[in-house]
Design a protein around this motif. Structure first.
Motif, mmCIF file in Angstrom:
data_model
loop_
_atom_site.group_PDB
_atom_site.id
_atom_site.type_symbol
_atom_site.label_atom_id
_atom_site.label_comp_id
_atom_site.label_asym_id
_atom_site.label_seq_id
_atom_site.Cartn_x
_atom_site.Cartn_y
_atom_site.Cartn_z
ATOM 1 N N ALA A 15 0.829 -0.917 0.007
ATOM 2 C CA ALA A 15 0.007 0.056 -0.124
ATOM 3 C C ALA A 15 1.005 1.285 0.167
ATOM 4 N N ALA A 16 0.095 2.857 -0.329
ATOM 5 C CA ALA A 16 1.013 3.534 0.021
ATOM 6 C C ALA A 16 1.549 3.908 1.504
ATOM 7 N N LEU A 17 2.588 3.978 1.224
ATOM 8 C CA LEU A 17 3.299 3.748 2.183
ATOM 9 C C LEU A 17 4.149 5.640 3.049
ATOM 10 N N ALA A 326 -8.623 6.400 0.301
ATOM 11 C CA ALA A 326 -8.523 5.003 1.571
ATOM 12 C C ALA A 326 -8.501 3.827 -0.415
ATOM 13 N N SER A 327 -8.968 3.869 -1.142
ATOM 14 C CA SER A 327 -8.965 3.210 -2.415
ATOM 15 C C SER A 327 -7.740 2.749 -3.036
ATOM 16 N N ALA A 328 -6.618 4.546 -3.023
ATOM 17 C CA ALA A 328 -5.375 4.355 -3.665
ATOM 18 C C ALA A 328 -4.324 3.749 -2.761
ATOM 19 N N ARG A 329 -4.792 3.135 -0.806
ATOM 20 C CA ARG A 329 -4.001 3.375 -0.156
ATOM 21 C C ARG A 329 -3.883 1.804 -0.620
ATOM 22 N N ASP A 330 -5.198 1.239 -0.677
ATOM 23 C CA ASP A 330 -5.232 0.373 -1.037
ATOM 24 C C ASP A 330 -5.156 -0.640 -1.878
ATOM 25 N N LEU A 341 -3.345 9.729 -5.909
ATOM 26 C CA LEU A 341 -4.696 9.624 -4.754
ATOM 27 C C LEU A 341 -4.483 9.728 -3.461
ATOM 28 N N SER A 342 -3.346 9.072 -3.071
ATOM 29 C CA SER A 342 -2.206 8.737 -1.828
ATOM 30 C C SER A 342 -1.349 10.150 -1.548
#
Length: 470
Positions: A15-17, A326-330, A341-342
């Motif tokens: 995920a986005a870290l 959240a969708s980008a992080r996931d 997006l994140s």
């Protein structure tokens, strides 16, 4: 089928870290008061009363209050589901994070698509009502005025969340005052008794009185559910609420109760105080307010509603940008899209996601309003149905022992809700079912050909590390 039924892993290694290697998370900056203000503002009771309810008056007449009351009772069961799931899965992903964890990745993906439809359509639907309530001062094209509101809301959505809680709180006070004025004037000028609320009459063509059938009431429940739909915002904000295990449930239930009173009481007053059935069916609330008082009061109420609509736009853009973040992080999208997006701005808000919600929202202000209403009603009903399914599965395995708010009368509440919502869907117009079904079919193809083959690196729903339970 195993992907549909198997709960998704909550860890998201790709995920986005952050710099430390953990999934990036939003800052906890608001308590229950701020969360309730933001959530109430997303329900935006006054703008819903003045923009959405007139559409129900036109088709349901005196049955409007009854339909909203039934919808509010159904929403209690929905709120129970959101409260339990929201305290188990406190994530900015809202419905999709909850459903993915409980019912599997495909179910969560479909809920995400439905929620994305709702979050993209509802703000412009509300925003287009601005022109009607600025009419005492200036005449504007509804689409242009709505697009302007969406762009203004987008700019505000880039600010710090705590600042927005105060801005929206001030606007919320004004819209509650407007709703209160309408209620007082309507009751003071009652033309008919309380029995009219169940008389089920609507003005037909040629001045004739038509009877509102039970099927019309059932069909109207999709819009009635949409009217109080914003209480779910507390779940979207759960990642930014202090002590979410306690405050999510409190905010969801309190918001539903308050918003129902703010909307339903004026609807009852309007039904009883409308000069005649034709005026009630016409749904021109501003004209009725002016007739009950004077032009100055009518102008004051109209301006309060215009501010309420702007307020709603701000809060909805805030909520909806969190869904995309959240969708980008996931990892729902290709790598470059997820990275964009994140991104968080200097105020801690997901600025790219905010722009991608607000700017297309401005464009949707030029789409036919009836189509937007219909697709939204179907999407909200289907989304609630899938959330109810997740709530039915919320006490399996280790989730049974996770500290969380627990709904009363489980599993009867989600089972009954599933049956009722499924029936409501069957009563919706075919064209809106086809629109929503077509979009869902395309989303399923995306799942089948992109997400599912990359299950180890894509659509990995994450829960903020400090909220996960052992």
């Amino acid at each position: 089928m195993t992907d549909t039924l198997r709960p998704v892993e909550t860890a998201a290694p790709d995920a986005a870290l952050t710099a430390t290697g953990n999934p990036q998370k939003l800052k906890r900056s608001i308590g229950i008061v701020g969360g309730t203000l933001l959530t109430l503002s997303c329900v935006t009771p006054a703008s819903t009363l003045f923009v959405v309810v007139p559409d129900l008056f036109s088709s349901l007449g005196t049955a409007t209050a009854l339909t909203i009351a039934i919808g509010s009772l159904l929403c209690i069961a929905v709120a129970f589901c959101y409260s339990e799931l929201g305290t188990l899965i406190p994530s900015a992903g809202g419905e999709y994070a909850m459903v993915s964890t409980m019912a599997g990745r495909l179910a969560g993906w479909l809920v995400f698509v439905l929620s994305l439809l709702v979050v993209m359509i509802v703000p412009p639907v509300i925003a287009m009502g601005t022109a009607d309530y600025l009419a005492p001062l200036v005449h504007l094209n509804p689409s242009i005025a709505g697009a302007g509101v969406m762009l203004l809301a987008t700019l505000a959505g880039l600010l710090d969340l705590r600042a927005n809680a105060w801005i929206t709180g001030i606007f919320l006070v004004l819209e509650v005052i407007a709703a209160g004025v309408v209620a007082v004037l309507g009751f003071a000028h009652s033309e008919r008794g309380a029995g009219s609320l169940v008389s089920l009459q609507v003005s037909g063509s040629g001045g004739h009185t038509d009877t509102v059938t039970a099927m019309l009431v059932v069909s109207g429940l999709a819009i009635a559910l949409f009217i109080t739909q914003g209480f779910s915002t507390a779940v979207y904000l759960s990642e930014e609420l202090e002590n979410p295990r306690r405050n999510v449930a409190r905010t969801v239930l309190a918001t539903l109760a308050i918003s129902t009173v703010i909307i339903l009481v004026p609807v009852i007053a309007i039904t009883m105080g409308a000069p005649d059935l034709s005026a009630l069916t016409g749904g021109d609330i501003s004209t009725m307010v002016t007739a009950w008082s004077n032009s100055a009061v009518g102008t004051f109420v109209s301006l309060c509603v215009a501010l309420a609509i702007i307020n709603a736009g701000i809060v909805m853009v805030i909520q909806n940008s969190r869904v995309l973040f959240a969708s980008a992080r996931d990892k729902a999208w290709p790598g470059p899209v997820n990275k964009g997006l994140s991104r968080l701005g200097r105020f801690g808000s997901p600025w790219v996601a905010t722009l991608l919600v607000g700017v297309p929202g401005a464009a949707l202000c030029f789409v036919n309003l009836d189509t937007l209403y219909g697709v939204t009603g179907v999407s909200v009903t289907a989304m609630y149905l899938l959330v109810a399914v997740a709530a039915l599965l919320a006490r399996r395995g280790h989730h049974r022992y996770t500290p969380a708010w627990r709904m009363p009368l489980w599993p009867a509440v989600p089972v009954l809700l599933i049956a009722v919502l499924a029936y409501i869907l069957t009563q919706q117009e075919t064209v809106y079912l086809l629109w929503t079904g077509g979009i869902t079919a395309v989303a399923t193809l995306y799942w089948a050909f992109y997400l599912r083959p990359r299950r180890d690196t894509r659509w990995l729903v994450s829960i903020p590390e400090d909220e996960q339970q052992v």
